[in-house]
Enzyme design. Structure first.
Site, short mmCIF file in Angstrom:
data_model
loop_
_atom_site.label_atom_id
_atom_site.label_comp_id
_atom_site.label_asym_id
_atom_site.label_seq_id
_atom_site.Cartn_x
_atom_site.Cartn_y
_atom_site.Cartn_z
N HIS A 17 10.89 36.67 25.91
CA HIS A 17 10.32 37.75 26.72
C HIS A 17 10.92 37.67 28.12
CE1 HIS A 17 6.37 40.03 27.93
NE2 HIS A 17 7.38 40.40 28.71
N HIS A 19 12.92 40.48 30.77
CA HIS A 19 13.49 41.80 31.07
C HIS A 19 14.73 41.52 31.91
CE1 HIS A 19 9.71 43.89 29.91
NE2 HIS A 19 9.19 42.72 30.26
N HIS A 197 4.40 45.33 24.57
CA HIS A 197 3.51 44.71 25.55
C HIS A 197 2.10 45.23 25.25
CE1 HIS A 197 7.20 43.76 27.58
NE2 HIS A 197 6.62 43.34 28.69
N GLU A 200 -1.92 42.83 28.31
CA GLU A 200 -1.52 42.19 29.57
C GLU A 200 -2.57 42.60 30.62
OE1 GLU A 200 2.13 43.72 31.23
OE2 GLU A 200 2.37 42.04 32.63
N ASP A 278 9.42 36.52 31.78
CA ASP A 278 9.16 37.94 32.03
C ASP A 278 10.16 38.54 33.03
OD1 ASP A 278 7.86 40.34 31.57
OD2 ASP A 278 5.99 39.80 32.60
N ASP A 279 9.91 38.35 34.32
CA ASP A 279 10.80 38.90 35.36
C ASP A 279 11.01 37.80 36.41
OD1 ASP A 279 10.81 41.89 34.57
OD2 ASP A 279 8.68 41.35 34.58
#
Ligand code: ADE
Ligand code: ZN
Length: 344
Positions: A17, A19, A197, A200, A278-279
């Site tokens: 996961h 991005h 997603h 969340e 994630d980011d």
């Protein structure tokens, strides 16, 4: 504790996961802006980093979509992806499954081809140079219409051989999975994987919808599924994986107190969870930093750490042959480090 942090840092693992636009570091953002003769609304890297204080998912997304505007050419997408893959090498990530948001780019006039060619070239290089395997998963933006998602899906099919599945991301509240049943039915017809997603910021019922209506193979985040014990039981029984992102949850105030992060409960419930970043450029760290944070706050033990890495391979979309090879790398590593086979 330091020994466990070092154990997790050097172990072979997968990230499922991430991005790729969320790995755009401020330094690269400035470099690409200069290269593409663009002005940023920030005068310095420090000023940009100051803006990285989020109250919720939406406040992050606003800045994140803006940041992506410096990505203009194929070489920009290549450089972005290559920078992330170098991190993978440093952190012993042996397999990675990368999300990208085609609509973020096509909406501002960047061709789908430009985006995917740059990303794909870097992924190929990482496999050839370092043996890092990967899967590529374009995501539909759920704040846009399903018609737009279908157009994106059609365009993406020109590159079907480079694509392994499709995801659903962006603003979750008020954009339930039920709005995307038709496009995900098409994804399944093409024999590709489905992820979304869910849970969340949104409620457990969105996780249920993603399973029932989109028939997803894996849940991204899924934290709020814990509010529904019957749903948890089902996810365990069906061996559906969850890609959990601790530093993201903290930065977006999904879990304001890391010592109360649900990861430990998820492990205890025998959910197939793994840790992800994630980011990372926005949330203060890459995969190893996420492991370190969870080890410190949740007092994870060597068995938990092994389980998290093993889950990351088991719930990946790698071939069975590749999974066996990666799990045996992991087992060899733990034995070399002096951990007994009973850990497994
Ligand atoms: N896009 C990038 N990061 C995201 C997140 N954490 N949730 C939803 N969409 C995203
Ligand atoms: Zn995400």
């Amino acid at each position: 504790m330091d020994k466990l942090i070092a154990l997790a840092a050097a172990m072979p693992k997968a990230e499922l996961h991430i991005h790729i636009e969320g790995s755009l570091e401020p330094e690269l953002m400035f470099r690409l802006a200069a290269r593409n003769h663009m002005d940023l609304p920030y005068t310095s890297i420090d000023e940009l980093k100051e803006a990285y204080r989020f109250d919720n998912l939406q406040s992050f997304l606003d800045i994140y979509y803006d940041g992506a505007s410096v990505l203009q050419r194929e070489s920009d997408f290549y450089d972005l992806t290559w920078a992330y893959l170098k991190k993978c090498k440093d952190e012993n990530i042996r397999h990675t499954e990368i999300f990208f948001d085609p609509q973020t780019h096509t909406q501002r006039g960047i061709a789908f081809d430009t985006v995917i060619k740059g990303i794909h070239r870097a992924l190929e290089m990482a496999w050839q140079e370092w043996g890092i395997s990967s899967k590529l998963i374009p995501c539909f933006l759920r704040h846009l219409s399903e018609e737009d998602a279908i157009l994106t899906f059609r365009e993406a099919l020109n590159y079907k051989e480079w694509i392994d599945g499709f995801g659903l991301d962006s603003s979750e509240q008020n954009f339930p999975p039920s709005g995307f049943q038709n496009v995900f039915a098409r994804v399944r017809t093409e024999g590709l994987y489905c992820v979304a997603h869910a849970g969340e910021e949104g409620p457990a019922v969105y996780v249920r919808e993603a399973l029932d209506l989109l028939k997803i193979n894996r849940i991204d985040h899924g934290n709020n599924a814990l509010d529904d014990p019957e749903l948890v039981e089902r996810i365990v029984k069906e061996k559906i994986g969850l890609t959990v992102c601790p530093l993201s949850n903290f930065a977006l105030k999904v879990t304001p107190d890391l010592s109360k992060h649900p990861l430990k409960k998820m492990l205890s419930a025998a959910l197939k969870v793994c840790i992800n970043s994630d980011d990372p450029a926005y949330f203060g760290g890459y995969l190893n930093q996420n492991f370190e944070t969870m080890i410190r706050h949740l007092d994870l033990n060597a068995g938990d750490i092994y389980r998290l890495a093993r889950n990351s391979f088991e719930i990946s979309f790698a071939s069975e042959e590749r999974k066996i090879s990666l799990i045996s790398e992991l087992d060899d590593y733990f034995i070399r480090k002096g951990y007994h086979a009973s850990l497994r």
